[in-house]
Design a protein around this motif. Sequence first.
Motif, short mmCIF file in Angstrom:
data_model
loop_
_atom_site.label_atom_id
_atom_site.label_comp_id
_atom_site.label_asym_id
_atom_site.label_seq_id
_atom_site.Cartn_x
_atom_site.Cartn_y
_atom_site.Cartn_z
N GLY A 162 6.18 5.31 2.53
CA GLY A 162 7.02 4.41 3.31
C GLY A 162 6.31 3.71 4.45
N ASP A 163 5.04 4.06 4.70
CA ASP A 163 4.28 3.33 5.73
C ASP A 163 4.14 1.86 5.34
OD1 ASP A 163 3.95 5.52 7.32
OD2 ASP A 163 1.79 5.73 7.02
N LEU A 164 4.00 1.00 6.33
CA LEU A 164 3.90 -0.43 6.08
C LEU A 164 2.54 -0.78 5.47
CD1 LEU A 164 5.42 -3.13 6.48
CD2 LEU A 164 4.24 -3.35 8.67
N VAL A 165 2.58 -1.58 4.42
CA VAL A 165 1.36 -2.12 3.81
C VAL A 165 1.59 -3.62 3.59
CG1 VAL A 165 0.72 0.03 2.66
CG2 VAL A 165 2.13 -1.64 1.44
N LEU A 166 0.49 -4.34 3.45
CA LEU A 166 0.56 -5.75 3.07
C LEU A 166 0.20 -5.85 1.60
CD1 LEU A 166 1.01 -8.68 4.05
CD2 LEU A 166 -1.47 -8.85 4.32
N ALA A 167 1.13 -6.35 0.80
CA ALA A 167 0.88 -6.54 -0.63
C ALA A 167 0.52 -8.01 -0.85
CB ALA A 167 2.12 -6.17 -1.44
N GLN A 222 -8.51 -0.33 0.92
CA GLN A 222 -7.50 -1.10 0.22
C GLN A 222 -7.51 -0.73 -1.26
OE1 GLN A 222 -9.02 -5.17 0.96
NE2 GLN A 222 -9.31 -5.37 -1.22
N LEU A 223 -6.44 -1.10 -1.94
CA LEU A 223 -6.31 -0.89 -3.37
C LEU A 223 -6.16 -2.25 -4.05
CD1 LEU A 223 -3.63 1.97 -3.34
CD2 LEU A 223 -6.12 2.23 -3.39
N SER A 224 -6.53 -2.32 -5.32
CA SER A 224 -6.35 -3.55 -6.07
C SER A 224 -6.22 -3.21 -7.55
CB SER A 224 -7.52 -4.51 -5.86
OG SER A 224 -7.37 -5.67 -6.65
N THR A 225 -5.31 -3.89 -8.22
CA THR A 225 -5.20 -3.78 -9.67
C THR A 225 -5.31 -5.19 -10.23
OG1 THR A 225 -3.74 -1.87 -9.48
CG2 THR A 225 -3.85 -2.95 -11.62
N SER A 226 -6.31 -5.39 -11.10
CA SER A 226 -6.64 -6.72 -11.62
C SER A 226 -6.36 -6.80 -13.11
CB SER A 226 -8.13 -7.00 -11.35
OG SER A 226 -8.60 -8.06 -12.15
N TRP A 227 -5.89 -7.98 -13.56
CA TRP A 227 -5.69 -8.23 -14.98
C TRP A 227 -6.40 -9.52 -15.36
CZ3 TRP A 227 -1.86 -6.35 -11.86
CH2 TRP A 227 -1.19 -5.19 -12.28
N GLU A 228 -7.20 -9.48 -16.42
CA GLU A 228 -7.86 -10.66 -16.95
C GLU A 228 -7.49 -10.82 -18.42
OE1 GLU A 228 -12.04 -10.23 -16.34
OE2 GLU A 228 -11.89 -10.23 -14.14
N ALA A 288 -4.25 -10.41 -9.53
CA ALA A 288 -4.41 -9.06 -8.99
C ALA A 288 -3.34 -8.76 -7.96
CB ALA A 288 -5.80 -8.90 -8.36
N ASP A 289 -3.01 -7.48 -7.85
CA ASP A 289 -2.14 -6.98 -6.79
C ASP A 289 -3.02 -6.18 -5.83
OD1 ASP A 289 0.28 -8.02 -7.73
OD2 ASP A 289 0.52 -6.36 -9.14
N ILE A 290 -3.07 -6.61 -4.58
CA ILE A 290 -3.92 -5.99 -3.56
C ILE A 290 -3.02 -5.33 -2.52
CG2 ILE A 290 -5.68 -6.44 -1.80
CD1 ILE A 290 -6.38 -8.99 -3.46
N ILE A 291 -3.37 -4.11 -2.15
CA ILE A 291 -2.59 -3.37 -1.16
C ILE A 291 -3.48 -3.04 0.03
CG2 ILE A 291 -1.23 -1.30 -0.70
CD1 ILE A 291 0.12 -3.18 -2.66
N VAL A 292 -3.08 -3.51 1.22
CA VAL A 292 -3.86 -3.31 2.45
C VAL A 292 -3.01 -2.51 3.43
CG1 VAL A 292 -5.09 -4.43 4.34
CG2 VAL A 292 -5.00 -5.53 2.08
N PRO A 293 -3.50 -1.36 3.92
CA PRO A 293 -2.73 -0.56 4.89
C PRO A 293 -2.62 -1.27 6.23
CG PRO A 293 -4.91 0.38 4.58
CD PRO A 293 -4.79 -0.72 3.57
N ASP A 294 -1.41 -1.46 6.70
CA ASP A 294 -1.18 -2.25 7.92
C ASP A 294 -1.74 -1.57 9.16
OD1 ASP A 294 0.42 -4.54 9.29
OD2 ASP A 294 1.08 -2.75 10.34
N ARG A 295 -1.75 -0.23 9.18
CA ARG A 295 -2.18 0.44 10.41
C ARG A 295 -3.68 0.32 10.65
NH1 ARG A 295 -1.92 6.56 8.55
NH2 ARG A 295 -4.09 6.82 7.96
N SER A 296 -4.45 0.02 9.58
CA SER A 296 -5.90 -0.06 9.71
C SER A 296 -6.42 -1.49 9.75
CB SER A 296 -6.58 0.68 8.55
OG SER A 296 -6.15 2.00 8.46
#
Length: 256
Positions: free
Chosen positions: A212-217, A147-153, A233-241
């Motif tokens: 264009g693959d499906l992800v959960l934001a 997964q990916l994540s971008t955090s702001w504090e 934070a914005d978290i990106i999770v790949p739907d296929r995995s």
Amino acid sequence: MGNAEPPREVVASNLRLRLAQDEWEVGAKLPSRAQFAHHCGVGLNVLQKATERLIVEGLLEGRAGSGTYVAPPRERLRMIRSRHRERRGGSPFRSDMHELGSSGTWESSTHARTPAPDRIARRLGIEPGEPTVRTAYEFLADGKPAQLSTSWEPMASTGDTPILLPELGPLAGKGVVERMRSIGIDIETWLELPRPERATEEQATLLGLNIGDLVLAIERTYYAGDGRVVETADIIVPDRSWEVAYEFAVDPHEPA
């Protein structure tokens, strides 16, 4: 003509279709690259790039000195989001992966004094342009992108403290809740807003997906007891995995 797909993408799409139609069994060895390239009417370089894409996607696997084989289907794992994950101490992601029998690691890049973009400022309850600490994460499960994540504090909360940089200092690598508690900020609530999206080019590259693959934001925000927002934070999770599940506790003494 200008919108035509690159040859490597055409070949990759054709291979995906043939794999989906079970033209080869799992574990079967594909024809040599020279044979495949001739059959597809492309050069070896184009075929190599196409097969490399499918290897990244987990559809094929390359074996040094042997060839290319049909990979077994990837298991779609469940990621549990609950209050429990914030109470375990340490890194919530590492704890999540440990419970699944995997090793959770990550790579990060932090930039202090990053002016808050308008949308982030609204989420943090600060003025646009106010300084924040922005950290981009690439989370790995057993060395593979998870997964990916971008955090702001907001620096107004952490600017003069030892936890200014999340991945440096005495609490490097700890979760937001534990880090904030160390400077007297108790996080009492957190809010997550999940929505389906399509992978951007950057996200696809980092996660080994197709554009264009499906992800959960997931838009996540932490709130202190006094109502202050201390991180978003914005978290990106790949739907296929991964499939994401939310767990809620029920108080048996609470009236219905």
